[in-house]
Design an enzyme around this catalytic site. Structure first.
Site, PDB file in Angstrom:
ATOM      1  N   ARG A 162     -24.935  -5.606   7.615  1.00  0.00           N
ATOM      2  CA  ARG A 162     -23.704  -6.208   8.152  1.00  0.00           C
ATOM      3  C   ARG A 162     -23.573  -7.660   7.686  1.00  0.00           C
ATOM      4  NH1 ARG A 162     -23.723  -8.096  13.002  1.00  0.00           N
ATOM      5  NH2 ARG A 162     -24.810  -6.340  13.936  1.00  0.00           N
TER       6      ARG A 162
ATOM      7  N   TYR B 261       4.143  -6.516   4.993  1.00  0.00           N
ATOM      8  CA  TYR B 261       3.571  -5.182   5.109  1.00  0.00           C
ATOM      9  C   TYR B 261       3.648  -4.763   6.589  1.00  0.00           C
ATOM     10  CZ  TYR B 261       0.061  -1.504   5.217  1.00  0.00           C
ATOM     11  OH  TYR B 261      -0.587  -0.332   5.414  1.00  0.00           O
TER      12      TYR B 261
ATOM     13  N   ASP C  68      -1.157 -13.081   0.907  1.00  0.00           N
ATOM     14  CA  ASP C  68      -1.480 -11.684   0.632  1.00  0.00           C
ATOM     15  C   ASP C  68      -1.080 -11.418  -0.820  1.00  0.00           C
ATOM     16  OD1 ASP C  68      -1.427  -8.912   0.306  1.00  0.00           O
ATOM     17  OD2 ASP C  68      -0.732  -8.517   2.348  1.00  0.00           O
TER      18      ASP C  68
ATOM     19  N   LYS D 266      -5.429  -0.991  -3.001  1.00  0.00           N
ATOM     20  CA  LYS D 266      -4.317  -0.854  -3.936  1.00  0.00           C
ATOM     21  C   LYS D 266      -4.778  -1.143  -5.369  1.00  0.00           C
ATOM     22  CE  LYS D 266      -2.425  -0.204   0.040  1.00  0.00           C
ATOM     23  NZ  LYS D 266      -1.723  -1.253   0.789  1.00  0.00           N
TER      24      LYS D 266
HETATM   25  C1  LIG Z   1      -1.758  -1.798   2.140  1.00  0.00           C
HETATM   26  C2  LIG Z   1      -1.441  -3.213   2.386  1.00  0.00           C
HETATM   27  C3  LIG Z   1      -2.083  -3.938   3.394  1.00  0.00           C
HETATM   28  C4  LIG Z   1      -3.094  -3.295   4.346  1.00  0.00           C
HETATM   29  O1  LIG Z   1      -4.244  -2.929   3.681  1.00  0.00           O
HETATM   30  P1  LIG Z   1      -5.162  -1.656   4.121  1.00  0.00           P
HETATM   31  O2  LIG Z   1      -6.180  -1.615   3.046  1.00  0.00           O
HETATM   32  O3  LIG Z   1      -4.271  -0.459   4.165  1.00  0.00           O
HETATM   33  O4  LIG Z   1      -5.720  -1.998   5.462  1.00  0.00           O
HETATM   34  C5  LIG Z   1      -1.766  -5.270   3.532  1.00  0.00           C
HETATM   35  N1  LIG Z   1      -0.849  -5.868   2.725  1.00  0.00           N
HETATM   36  C6  LIG Z   1      -0.219  -5.197   1.749  1.00  0.00           C
HETATM   37  C7  LIG Z   1       0.772  -5.901   0.905  1.00  0.00           C
HETATM   38  C8  LIG Z   1      -0.475  -3.852   1.547  1.00  0.00           C
HETATM   39  O5  LIG Z   1       0.177  -3.181   0.596  1.00  0.00           O
END
Ligand SMILES: *Cc1c(COP(=O)(O)O)cnc(C)c1O
Length: 380
Positions: A46, A98, A170, A195
């Site tokens: 962890r 998101y 982000d 992604k």
């Molecule tokens: C998918 C996504 C998230 C969340 O991420 P997870 O891996 O699904 O928890 C946050 N921001 C954006 C822009 C995303 O496309």
């Protein structure tokens, strides 16, 4: 080191015990100690695990940061940032986020006494007017999901720096191949590594990167104390994905641009949202802060304005798969109002422009002829 070399070598070393070029998947929870408290730097997974460390060093390298942290999901990464805050603190966030980020802010952290303002980050005066001594964090997504709105990272960073407010970006849609927020003054970069970083739709993962060691340590403490870490197998998969990030992004951008142009000239299509289009309202900001292309995400609406047309299109695609998520090698199509953004209340969706005839495409790296033919037949 140039970016296309960093994706492969950044922060990487052959495994010290065997010389293995790729780090082994250290599938272990604990590590033997020579004497109580005398260890190799690894005690319990962890806190740190060597496979995760290899990924975290790669993350720091490609975002030009000093510290990378890998999480069990993108939302776990965002959650870790939120835990830096205290009741009474205020957050200013972009008004097109998101869906899951919006849900966390409004349905979890609002109840903990943190106050959120959602604002059009391009209205800099409005943004500035919301800042007060309780403002502790600015949260931006650029380009946004699904409307491809952009925020001027440099302009926002100038203000947050002056006021001593944390600024997080982000960077999931752009990836560091196209945009490096830390270089433009942001304090924290967040990723859904699920992604483009992972890139193969086979893992859920998240990341934070900072350019300040002390802030990185604070976030690491929060992650260690609350436990949202990424497992070794998944760390390995994301690390492997990063090694081809530049190759994949090049093709995502190429295909994305061609799909956006094709849709723009189609009689059944009304508006195409793609930062690379000159008609895009944020094209100038995109040119300023994104290098090497404009990504593989394209959204569009129908001339008819009808939800049924969007659904018909989504039921008819054959090469594109109707599914949530994005950023993998395969092309995906999604209906934000019914799928990814269903957690945003309908009136709020309408207000920001997520209409019922909006379709979002994650353009993959397949042959462009097959993609265009698929869109052509599905629109027909
Ligand atoms: C998918 C996504 C998230 C969340 O991420 P997870 O891996 O699904 O928890 C946050 N921001 C954006 C822009 C995303 O496309």
């Amino acid at each position: 080191m140039k970016f296309n070399t960093k994706t492969i070598h950044g922060g990487q070393h052959p495994d010290p015990s065997t010389g293995a070029v790729m780090p082994p998947v250290y599938q272990t929870s604990t590590f033997a100690q020579k004497s109580p408290g005398v260890h190799t730097g690894y005690e319990y997974s962890r806190a740190a695990n060597p496979t995760r460390t290899a990924l975290e060093d790669a993350l720091a390298s490609i975002e030009n940061g000093v510290r990378g942290l890998a999480f069990s999901s993108g939302l776990a990464a965002t959650d870790c940032v939120m835990k830096l805050l205290k009741p009474g603190d205020q957050v200013i966030a972009m008004d097109d986020l998101y869906g899951g980020t919006y849900r966390m802010f409004t349905r979890i952290y609002q109840d903990f006494g943190i106050n959120f303002h959602f604002v059009d980050m391009n209205d800099i005066d409005k943004f500035k007017s919301l800042i007060n001594e309780k403002t502790k964090l600015v949260w931006v997504e650029t380009p946004t999901n699904p409307l491809m709105k952009l925020a001027d990272i440099e302009a926002i960073a100038k203000i947050t720096k002056e006021k001593n407010i944390l600024f997080a970006v982000d960077n999931t849609f752009a990836t560091p191949y196209l945009q490096r927020p830390l270089d433009m003054g942001a304090d924290i970069v967040m990723h859904s590594a699920t992604k483009y970083l992972g890139g193969h739709s086979d893992v859920i993962a998240g990341a934070l990167i900072t350019k300040d060691e002390a802030l990185g340590e604070k976030l690491h403490f929060s992650q260690f104390a609350t436990g949202g870490t990424l497992g070794p197998q998944d760390s390995y998969l994301v690390l492997r994905g990063i090694k081809t990030l530049h190759l994949r992004m090049e093709r995502h951008c190429e295909n994305g641009e061609k799909v956006a142009n094709f849709l723009s000239s189609h009689p059944k299509v009304k508006t195409v949202y793609y930062p690379g289009l000159e008609s895009h309202p944020f094209h100038e900001i995109a040119k300023k802060q994104m290098q090497g292309g404009f990504g593989g995400m394209v959204s569009f609406t129908f001339e008819s304005g009808k939800k049924e047309d969007a659904i018909k299109f989504l039921e008819s695609v054959r090469v594109f798969t109707l599914a949530e998520s994005l950023g993998g090698v395969e092309s995906l199509a999604n209906h934000p109002a019914l799928m990814t953004h269903a957690s945003i209340p309908e009136d709020k969706r309408k207000e920001i422009g997520i209409t019922d005839d909006l379709v979002r495409l994650s353009v993959g790296v397949e042959d462009i002829e097959d993609l265009l033919e698929d869109i052509r037949q599905a629109l027909g």
